[in-house]
Design an enzyme around this catalytic site. Structure first.
Site, PDB file in Angstrom:
ATOM      1  N   CYS A  79      30.509  44.136  48.560  1.00 19.08           N
ATOM      2  CA  CYS A  79      29.134  43.665  48.361  1.00 19.08           C
ATOM      3  C   CYS A  79      28.168  44.793  47.998  1.00 19.08           C
ATOM      4  O   CYS A  79      27.039  44.531  47.579  1.00 19.08           O
ATOM      5  CB  CYS A  79      28.639  42.931  49.601  1.00 19.08           C
ATOM      6  SG  CYS A  79      29.719  41.578  50.065  1.00 19.08           S
ATOM      7  N   HIS A  87      21.083  42.874  49.604  1.00 19.00           N
ATOM      8  CA  HIS A  87      22.263  42.020  49.406  1.00 19.00           C
ATOM      9  C   HIS A  87      22.006  40.683  50.089  1.00 19.00           C
ATOM     10  O   HIS A  87      21.505  40.630  51.213  1.00 19.00           O
ATOM     11  CB  HIS A  87      23.497  42.712  49.996  1.00 19.00           C
ATOM     12  CG  HIS A  87      24.690  41.823  50.065  1.00 19.00           C
ATOM     13  ND1 HIS A  87      25.110  41.064  48.989  1.00 19.00           N
ATOM     14  CD2 HIS A  87      25.547  41.554  51.084  1.00 19.00           C
ATOM     15  CE1 HIS A  87      26.179  40.371  49.353  1.00 19.00           C
ATOM     16  NE2 HIS A  87      26.465  40.646  50.607  1.00 19.00           N
ATOM     17  N   ASN A 105      26.411  33.838  49.503  1.00 17.32           N
ATOM     18  CA  ASN A 105      26.722  35.264  49.357  1.00 17.32           C
ATOM     19  C   ASN A 105      27.682  35.429  48.172  1.00 17.32           C
ATOM     20  O   ASN A 105      28.837  35.020  48.253  1.00 17.32           O
ATOM     21  CB  ASN A 105      27.365  35.753  50.668  1.00 17.32           C
ATOM     22  CG  ASN A 105      27.735  37.220  50.635  1.00 17.32           C
ATOM     23  OD1 ASN A 105      27.753  37.852  49.585  1.00 17.32           O
ATOM     24  ND2 ASN A 105      28.054  37.774  51.790  1.00 17.32           N
TER      25      ASN A 105
END
Ligand code: UT7
Length: 336
Positions: free
Chosen positions: A130, A263, A293
């Site tokens: 990520c 993020h 996500n």
């Protein structure tokens, strides 16, 4: 903590600047209620209320069966090229941040290059889960500032739906697919002001997909595993720390941040980071509700959304912050 930093607070020389952004979400959108209905058929219990309260996620997009990471990446890249008014033939570097590549090899970046119809320029993948986009942007910036490249396509693209264990309600409700891209080009003025990257391999096991290919078979478990609470605790600590460190390198402070793009994993992590940096949530770009996500794609997708809806304007100071498996984390401060 030691970090790799791009040049900070330099006032003249060669810099990199974002010339245009693009994003792409696959067509299949699944709300929490729709996902909960599908999971119920497998005997897995969840609810819209739980997902919204614990994560802020309301829906995610899943790629169709034949749709590959490179397809999403190319769609986002084309939009970024259009926005930058940039001829694809002038691109001399392609970096794709992804943990869900089309193949073991060659890199998704080479497949993107082929699909864009160009050849010869450097192309490689960045694997920092990520944090991948922040890593890729920092590397592209270094290559541009050194003169190794002039115009880069920096892409975050993922099909995390392929890694999910739909019997594990602690993870399968969290992730989605998508891609975001920027054209990063050489400039006389920054652009990217400062950045910092970190990793701590002691935490490999708290967020991983441990399977691998061996002898024509998959060895180990190829689905995503996460100790959510451990990741949560680490994330809130490092996101504050790295943002402050990058601000110091840039000779700026929290009040100089016009927009924070963390993020997009969990709204509670974003709220906590904003609180610690004394930023109002009005200054935080949030797309987790609609995207879930999307790992390395989450930051460039959020950037593209906020550029296109005109919240982020030319000259605004933007802090990008990534955190994820590895454990990896990092931040980039830029003037858009
Ligand atoms: O992208 C990389 C970065 N990733 C992250 O930043 C993720 C960080 N972690 C998180 O966002 C949160 O830890 C989660 C959203 C994953 C989990 O939230 P939590 O508040 O830490 O919940 P929990 O794991 O402590 O679970 C609380 C309860 C448990 O039930 P009991 O033991 O209290 O009875 C879970 O079994 O919630 C249960 N639970 C669920 N219930 C309904 C876990 N997942 C679900 C679910 N639906 N989907």
């Amino acid at each position: 903590m030691n970090g790799i930093a791009s040049t900070a607070a330099v006032t003249s020389g060669r810099f990199s600047r974002i010339a245009g952004t693009g994003g792409h979400l696959p067509g299949r959108r699944l709300t929490n209620a729709e996902l909960a209905d599908q999971l119920a058929l497998r005997g897995v219990e969840t609810s819209d209320d739980w997902i919204v309260e614990r994560t802020g996620i309301r829906a995610r997009h899943f790629a169709a069966d034949g749709e590959q990471c490179s397809d999403l990446a190319v769609a986002a890249a084309r939009r970024a090229l259009d926005a930058a008014d940039c001829d694809v033939a002038s691109i001399d570097l392609i970096i794709v941040a992804t943990s869900t590549p089309d193949m073991v090899f060659p890199s998704t970046a080479c497949i993107v290059q082929q699909k864009l119809g160009i050849a010869g320029c450097a192309a490689f993948d960045m694997q920092a889960v990520c944090s991948g986009f922040v890593y890729a942007l920092t590397v592209a910036d270094s290559m541009i500032r050194s003169g190794a490249a002039n115009k880069a396509l920096v892409i975050g693209a993922e099909v995390f739906s392929r890694l999910l264990d739909f019997d594990d309600r602690g993870t399968c409700v969290l992730f989605g697919d998508g891609a975001g891209a920027v054209v990063l080009q050489a400039s006389d003025s920054p652009g990217l002001i400062a950045s910092e990257l970190h990793a701590d391999g002691r935490y490999v096991d708290i967020l991983c997909t441990p399977g691998s290919v061996a002898g024509g078979l998959i060895r180990g478990d190829p689905t995503l595993k996460m100790d959510g609470q451990a990741v949560f605790k680490l994330a809130v600590g490092v996101l504050e720390e790295v943002a402050r460190s990058v601000l110091v390198k840039a000779g700026r402070n929290e009040a100089d941040i016009d927009w924070l793009i963390p993020h997009q994993a969990n709204i509670r992590i974003m709220q906590s980071t904003a609180r610690k940096l004394k930023l109002s949530m009005d200054k935080v770009i949030v797309t987790v509700a609609d995207h879930g996500n999307t790992s390395a794609a989450s930051i460039p997708l959020a950037l593209d959304v906020a550029v296109r809806d005109r919240r982020i304007a030319r000259g605004d100071t933007v802090m990008l912050e990534g955190v994820g498996g590895g454990f990896t984390w990092g931040a980039v401060l830029l003037d858009y």
